[in-house]
Write a protein that holds these residues in place. Structure first.
Motif, PDB file in Angstrom:
ATOM      1  N   ARG B  17      51.097  33.595  42.054  1.00 36.07           N
ATOM      2  CA  ARG B  17      50.446  32.808  43.105  1.00 36.07           C
ATOM      3  C   ARG B  17      50.779  31.320  42.964  1.00 36.07           C
ATOM      4  NH1 ARG B  17      46.746  35.600  46.397  1.00 36.07           N
ATOM      5  NH2 ARG B  17      47.601  37.695  46.437  1.00 36.07           N
ATOM      6  N   LYS B  24      54.993  27.202  49.344  1.00 41.72           N
ATOM      7  CA  LYS B  24      54.261  27.068  50.597  1.00 41.72           C
ATOM      8  C   LYS B  24      53.889  25.610  50.863  1.00 41.72           C
ATOM      9  CE  LYS B  24      51.045  30.151  52.929  1.00 41.72           C
ATOM     10  NZ  LYS B  24      50.017  31.170  52.744  1.00 41.72           N
ATOM     11  N   PHE B  67      54.356  43.399  42.784  1.00 41.82           N
ATOM     12  CA  PHE B  67      53.991  42.530  43.905  1.00 41.82           C
ATOM     13  C   PHE B  67      55.180  42.232  44.817  1.00 41.82           C
ATOM     14  CE2 PHE B  67      50.487  40.842  41.083  1.00 41.82           C
ATOM     15  CZ  PHE B  67      49.445  41.175  41.909  1.00 41.82           C
ATOM     16  N   ARG B  68      56.278  41.767  44.227  1.00 41.52           N
ATOM     17  CA  ARG B  68      57.443  41.322  45.006  1.00 41.52           C
ATOM     18  C   ARG B  68      58.689  41.875  44.339  1.00 41.52           C
ATOM     19  NH1 ARG B  68      53.599  40.309  47.399  1.00 41.52           N
ATOM     20  NH2 ARG B  68      52.571  38.311  47.683  1.00 41.52           N
ATOM     21  N   TRP B 305      40.256  39.188  39.062  1.00 36.85           N
ATOM     22  CA  TRP B 305      41.422  39.145  39.944  1.00 36.85           C
ATOM     23  C   TRP B 305      41.375  37.964  40.893  1.00 36.85           C
ATOM     24  CZ3 TRP B 305      43.285  38.935  44.779  1.00 36.85           C
ATOM     25  CH2 TRP B 305      44.571  39.424  45.014  1.00 36.85           C
ATOM     26  N   THR B 306      40.257  37.820  41.610  1.00 40.02           N
ATOM     27  CA  THR B 306      40.209  36.775  42.645  1.00 40.02           C
ATOM     28  C   THR B 306      40.313  35.388  42.018  1.00 40.02           C
ATOM     29  OG1 THR B 306      37.807  36.940  42.601  1.00 40.02           O
ATOM     30  CG2 THR B 306      38.922  38.087  44.362  1.00 40.02           C
ATOM     31  N   GLU B 310      43.181  32.716  43.047  1.00 37.07           N
ATOM     32  CA  GLU B 310      42.811  31.412  43.603  1.00 37.07           C
ATOM     33  C   GLU B 310      43.226  30.272  42.688  1.00 37.07           C
ATOM     34  OE1 GLU B 310      38.990  33.343  45.954  1.00 37.07           O
ATOM     35  OE2 GLU B 310      38.637  32.127  44.176  1.00 37.07           O
ATOM     36  N   TYR B 333      33.821  36.930  41.658  1.00 29.66           N
ATOM     37  CA  TYR B 333      33.620  38.256  42.277  1.00 29.66           C
ATOM     38  C   TYR B 333      34.454  39.278  41.543  1.00 29.66           C
ATOM     39  CZ  TYR B 333      34.670  42.026  45.692  1.00 29.66           C
ATOM     40  OH  TYR B 333      34.869  43.231  46.296  1.00 29.66           O
ATOM     41  N   TRP B 335      35.005  43.771  41.075  1.00 29.19           N
ATOM     42  CA  TRP B 335      34.641  45.118  41.493  1.00 29.19           C
ATOM     43  C   TRP B 335      35.176  46.096  40.462  1.00 29.19           C
ATOM     44  CZ3 TRP B 335      38.764  42.379  43.244  1.00 29.19           C
ATOM     45  CH2 TRP B 335      40.008  42.998  43.173  1.00 29.19           C
ATOM     46  N   ARG B 342      31.482  52.443  43.856  1.00 26.95           N
ATOM     47  CA  ARG B 342      32.065  51.109  43.672  1.00 26.95           C
ATOM     48  C   ARG B 342      30.975  50.134  43.236  1.00 26.95           C
ATOM     49  NH1 ARG B 342      36.396  48.679  47.579  1.00 26.95           N
ATOM     50  NH2 ARG B 342      37.694  49.746  46.052  1.00 26.95           N
ATOM     51  N   GLN B 344      30.045  46.279  42.485  1.00 24.23           N
ATOM     52  CA  GLN B 344      30.529  44.943  42.866  1.00 24.23           C
ATOM     53  C   GLN B 344      29.554  43.899  42.369  1.00 24.23           C
ATOM     54  OE1 GLN B 344      30.944  46.402  47.016  1.00 24.23           O
ATOM     55  NE2 GLN B 344      32.882  45.290  47.044  1.00 24.23           N
ATOM     56  N   GLN B 385      28.740  48.190  50.120  1.00 19.22           N
ATOM     57  CA  GLN B 385      29.905  47.376  50.427  1.00 19.22           C
ATOM     58  C   GLN B 385      29.724  46.513  51.665  1.00 19.22           C
ATOM     59  OE1 GLN B 385      33.689  49.177  49.161  1.00 19.22           O
ATOM     60  NE2 GLN B 385      32.634  51.111  49.335  1.00 19.22           N
ATOM     61  N   SER B 386      28.784  46.897  52.514  1.00 20.60           N
ATOM     62  CA  SER B 386      28.570  46.088  53.716  1.00 20.60           C
ATOM     63  C   SER B 386      27.724  44.850  53.403  1.00 20.60           C
ATOM     64  CB  SER B 386      27.870  46.920  54.790  1.00 20.60           C
ATOM     65  OG  SER B 386      26.560  47.234  54.362  1.00 20.60           O
ATOM     66  N   MET B 389      29.398  40.879  50.385  1.00 19.34           N
ATOM     67  CA  MET B 389      30.020  39.613  50.777  1.00 19.34           C
ATOM     68  C   MET B 389      29.026  38.662  51.450  1.00 19.34           C
ATOM     69  SD  MET B 389      32.915  39.264  49.640  1.00 19.34           S
ATOM     70  CE  MET B 389      33.408  40.400  48.355  1.00 19.34           C
ATOM     71  N   LYS B 392      27.678  36.941  48.641  1.00 14.82           N
ATOM     72  CA  LYS B 392      28.654  35.967  48.120  1.00 14.82           C
ATOM     73  C   LYS B 392      28.563  34.667  48.914  1.00 14.82           C
ATOM     74  CE  LYS B 392      33.548  35.647  46.778  1.00 14.82           C
ATOM     75  NZ  LYS B 392      34.241  34.666  47.627  1.00 14.82           N
TER      76      LYS B 392
END
Lengths: 64, 412
Positions: B17, B24, B67-68, B305-306, B310, B333, B335, B342, B344, B385-386, B389, B392
């Protein structure tokens, strides 16, 4: 611009909803509901942030 | 800048990243990406989840979560890739600042991002027996998967998130699985007792033999592991032992560089813009301690991960434009997928009170709110899951404890 979801890659982790709650909402079964496929000009930045934040790279923004 | 070169050490998520964000942002100078492992940057969360499932093969081999591809990295992103070339030293002073690689090659830098992540901790003696594995790298996952394919009787040491995901994978295949946890309740240090009990319930419900409050005294076998010996004298037969007892920041190579490290775990000390104590050097991801302004500037190191995604991008942007550097201030965050559920978590688990709201409401699906002072500090959900966030966002808006409770449908 239009939001395209790859539902094979999407696992409902919800980062898109955190970035753009007016455009995305994860359902209780983990599936993703796109609230507005064609974001307005004022929503494009949020839509792009949602695309960039997706952990499974399931989202893209494409030309209409 | 003349002779400008951005060097990124660590070719996992944060490192990738960083490279992508640099391009970018319009940076056109040379970029070198240095990685320990021979593999192209790949995604780690699937390694303990879908990658371990039976029947996910293409042409008889599991699909690597790369990833790439190499062409994208070398041609489109114009990256000088140094894979399978661990950094062994950092020389920040002298005529030329440089990173030294195994074998003696040196890569000069003007700006440096350190994203070396963590090394999973092994049990003493675990390296000497076949069949004993960590689960951190792609090679680890390939080995664990092969053992599951062969129908291994599985023992997992450590009922943390990685270990529990391995247990889920073993049970999904119908294999016997024992999970050994030193603490009386799993995860009690990371998410608290109530949540730990729910985690323990999940293991039991799906037929995993969870044993808490036990220590491993020996791994035995002639060349392959055959038995795990516990401190109460119990002996468990095993073909596969997966050790998931935590990670330590991979900073051994920075010894002697003068960079400021955390006295307890050796992670890199950063300011809120992820700048380290050395000029032009930034850190990102699992390796970085930073003050999170969303939580009163509390120092934290986040193995998620996040956070890696970031911070990798942010560290690169800040390194390239330090005058306009922005702080790392996100709501953590994570999971974890256990069996059919799941789990979270948003926010931080350090708290003065944990309210198990689902119990108060008589609801089956677990929901716990974590109080930090008079604010909502964290929320843990199972199969909601609904909702996660929305919590958050509440935490990002620094919602009060009362607001958090009201949103959950209870009163203070």
């Amino acid at each position: 611009m239009k939001i395209v979801v790859d539902y094979v890659k999407c696992t409902g982790l919800g980062m898109c909803e955190a970035e753009a709650p007016d455009l995305f909402e994860v359902q209780d079964d983990g599936s993703l509901l796109v609230l507005n496929e064609c974001p307005g000009a004022d929503q494009l930045a949020a839509a792009q942030a949602a695309v960039d934040s997706c952990p499974t790279e399931a989202l893209t923004l494409v030309e209409d | 800048m003349r002779n400008d070169r951005l060097v990124v050490v660590g070719a996992s998520l944060a490192g990738l990243r960083a490279v992508e964000a640099a391009r970018k942002s319009g940076y056109a100078g040379p970029i070198t990406l240095i990685g320990n492992e021979p593999h192209l940057p790949y995604d780690r969360p699937p390694l303990s989840k879908a990658f371990l499932d039976a029947g996910a093969d293409v042409d008889g081999a599991p699909v690597h979560p790369t990833f790439r591809d190499e062409a994208t990295l070398r041609d489109e992103l114009d990256v000088d890739l140094r894979l399978g070339a661990p950094a062994t030293a950092l020389a920040p002073a002298g005529a030329e600042r440089q990173v030294v690689l195994r074998g003696g090659d040196a890569v000069p830098y003007t700006r440096l991002i350190i994203a070396t992540g963590g090394d999973a901790r092994m049990l003493p003696g675990g390296d000497e027996l076949a069949g004993v594995h960590l689960l951190r790298t792609l090679d680890d996952a390939i080995a664990v998967r092969a053992a599951l394919d062969a129908g291994a009787r599985t023992v997992v040491v450590g009922a943390g998130f990685i270990g529990s995901e391995v247990a889920s994978a073993a049970r999904k295949r119908g294999l016997s699985c024992t999970v050994l946890e030193a603490l009386p309740v799993p995860l009690v240090r990371s998410v608290g007792e109530a949540t730990g009990k729910v985690a323990a319930e999940l293991h039991r419900k799906y037929g995993t033999d969870l044993r808490c409050g036990v220590g491993v005294t020996a791994l035995e076998g002639s060349s392959r592991v055959e038995k795990v010996v516990l401190d109460d004298g119990t002996v468990i037969e095993a073909d596969l032992v997966v050790v998931g007892i935590g990670v330590r920041p991979a900073t051994g190579w920075l010894q002697g560089s003068g960079i400021a490290l955390h006295e307890r775990d050796g992670g890199i000390l950063c300011d809120e813009t992820l700048a380290t104590s050395l000029p032009g050097v930034y850190a990102a991801g699992d390796v970085a301690h930073f003050p999170n302004l969303l939580f009163g500037g509390q120092m934290m190191r986040v193995e998620q991960w996040t956070n890696a995604a970031e911070q990798g991008a942010l560290a690169a942007r800040n390194a390239l434009d330090p005058e306009n550097a922005k702080p790392s201030a996100a709501v953590p965050y994570f999971w974890s997928d256990w069996y059919e559920s799941r789990i979270q978590f948003v926010g931080i688990p350090q708290s003065e009170e944990i309210r198990v709201v689902s119990e108060e409401l008589g609801e089956e699906k677990f929901l716990a709110l974590y109080r930090r002072g008079d604010q909502l500090g964290g929320v843990l959900t199972v199969d909601r899951q609904s909702q996660i966030m929305k919590y958050k966002r509440l935490i990002a808006q620094q919602a009060s404890w009362a607001e958090g409770l009201a949103f959950a449908g209870v009163t203070s």
